[in-house]
Scaffold this motif. Structure first.
Motif, PDB file in Angstrom:
ATOM      1  N   ASP A  41       0.915  -1.264  -0.149  1.00  0.00           N
ATOM      2  CA  ASP A  41       0.099  -0.095   0.139  1.00  0.00           C
ATOM      3  C   ASP A  41       1.066   1.031  -0.162  1.00  0.00           C
ATOM      4  O   ASP A  41       1.639   1.550   1.006  1.00  0.00           O
ATOM      5  CB  ASP A  41      -1.006  -0.040   1.110  1.00  0.00           C
ATOM      6  CG  ASP A  41      -1.865   1.251   1.308  1.00  0.00           C
ATOM      7  OD1 ASP A  41      -2.083   1.552   0.177  1.00  0.00           O
ATOM      8  OD2 ASP A  41      -2.150   1.559   2.313  1.00  0.00           O
ATOM      9  N   THR A  42       0.984   1.890  -1.181  1.00  0.00           N
ATOM     10  CA  THR A  42       1.964   3.022  -1.406  1.00  0.00           C
ATOM     11  C   THR A  42       1.106   4.405  -1.061  1.00  0.00           C
ATOM     12  O   THR A  42       1.630   5.533  -1.201  1.00  0.00           O
ATOM     13  CB  THR A  42       2.384   3.093  -2.765  1.00  0.00           C
ATOM     14  OG1 THR A  42       1.483   3.152  -3.669  1.00  0.00           O
ATOM     15  CG2 THR A  42       3.230   1.952  -2.778  1.00  0.00           C
ATOM     16  N   SER A  43      -0.129   4.483  -0.799  1.00  0.00           N
ATOM     17  CA  SER A  43      -0.965   5.574  -0.642  1.00  0.00           C
ATOM     18  C   SER A  43      -0.867   6.423   0.854  1.00  0.00           C
ATOM     19  O   SER A  43      -0.439   5.489   1.881  1.00  0.00           O
ATOM     20  CB  SER A  43      -2.504   5.417  -0.620  1.00  0.00           C
ATOM     21  OG  SER A  43      -2.762   4.337   0.514  1.00  0.00           O
ATOM     22  N   LYS A  44      -0.582   7.623   0.873  1.00  0.00           N
ATOM     23  CA  LYS A  44      -0.230   8.199   1.887  1.00  0.00           C
ATOM     24  C   LYS A  44      -1.564   8.678   2.724  1.00  0.00           C
ATOM     25  O   LYS A  44      -2.363   8.741   2.147  1.00  0.00           O
ATOM     26  CB  LYS A  44       0.595   9.381   1.595  1.00  0.00           C
ATOM     27  CG  LYS A  44       1.922   9.514   0.977  1.00  0.00           C
ATOM     28  CD  LYS A  44       2.570  10.658   0.858  1.00  0.00           C
ATOM     29  CE  LYS A  44       3.919  10.305   0.125  1.00  0.00           C
ATOM     30  NZ  LYS A  44       4.741  11.881   0.029  1.00  0.00           N
ATOM     31  N   LYS A  45      -1.227   8.661   3.964  1.00  0.00           N
ATOM     32  CA  LYS A  45      -2.433   9.142   4.953  1.00  0.00           C
ATOM     33  C   LYS A  45      -2.824  10.571   4.617  1.00  0.00           C
ATOM     34  O   LYS A  45      -1.793  11.224   4.724  1.00  0.00           O
ATOM     35  CB  LYS A  45      -2.206   8.803   6.515  1.00  0.00           C
ATOM     36  CG  LYS A  45      -2.190   7.497   6.616  1.00  0.00           C
ATOM     37  CD  LYS A  45      -2.442   7.598   8.278  1.00  0.00           C
ATOM     38  CE  LYS A  45      -3.657   6.688   8.558  1.00  0.00           C
ATOM     39  NZ  LYS A  45      -4.211   6.791   9.656  1.00  0.00           N
ATOM     40  N   ARG A  46      -3.717  10.935   4.400  1.00  0.00           N
ATOM     41  CA  ARG A  46      -4.101  12.168   3.897  1.00  0.00           C
ATOM     42  C   ARG A  46      -4.402  12.940   5.433  1.00  0.00           C
ATOM     43  O   ARG A  46      -4.974  12.397   6.134  1.00  0.00           O
ATOM     44  CB  ARG A  46      -5.437  12.443   3.177  1.00  0.00           C
ATOM     45  CG  ARG A  46      -5.331  11.910   1.672  1.00  0.00           C
ATOM     46  CD  ARG A  46      -6.270  12.136   1.029  1.00  0.00           C
ATOM     47  NE  ARG A  46      -6.450  13.534   0.682  1.00  0.00           N
ATOM     48  CZ  ARG A  46      -6.556  14.224  -0.297  1.00  0.00           C
ATOM     49  NH1 ARG A  46      -6.255  13.658  -1.503  1.00  0.00           N
ATOM     50  NH2 ARG A  46      -6.842  15.578  -0.273  1.00  0.00           N
TER      51      ARG A  46
END
Length: 142
Positions: free
Chosen positions: A3-8
């Motif tokens: 999972d490469t999505s960053k925490k917003r």
């Protein structure tokens, strides 16, 4: 698969205690100063009208106008009169330059983040420089 999505970031209303640590962008600072300077000018309008009326009525009233800056008005010392007038000068310059900025942005539709930041920095710098120059003249430095 990783999972490469960053925490917003989570945006929420800030509390009064967060105001000291909250970093406002230059455009936000100019917007708030525009409102504050408008309120200051509105509240100091009776003083402004009196100063203008006294300065243009006659030669005798002009002498009392200039005496207010050296001797004061009643129990108010002359230095405090100069500081209040300097506040009025600051309010006018910030309000005028920020108003021109808003008109320019509306007329040219230049509402990008970079242009907003650069025009806000220019507004803050120009109004500060003019306030310092007029304040130096008011306090007799030149």
């Amino acid at each position: 698969m990783a999972d490469t999505s960053k925490k917003r970031p989570v945006h929420r209303n800030i509390h009064v205690s967060d105001i000291v640590s909250y970093r406002l962008p230059p455009a936000g600072i100019v917007s708030i100063l525009h409102r504050i300077s408008g309120a200051v000018m509105f509240l100091l309008m009776p003083l402004f009208v009196w100063l203008f009326d006294t300065s243009v009525s006659s030669e005798v009233s002009y002498e009392s106008f200039t005496a207010a800056f050296t001797g004061g008005i009643g129990f108010v010392p002359g230095l405090l009169v100069k500081v209040v007038v300097l506040g009025l000068i600051w309010a006018y310059l910030v309000h005028f330059i920020a108003g021109v900025r808003h008109l320019w942005m509306d007329a040219t539709h230049s509402v990008t983040k970079e242009q907003g930041k650069s025009s806000a920095v220019l507004t803050l710098g120009l109004s500060s420089l003019l306030t310092v120059l007029l304040g130096a003249k008011l306090f007799g430095l030149f």
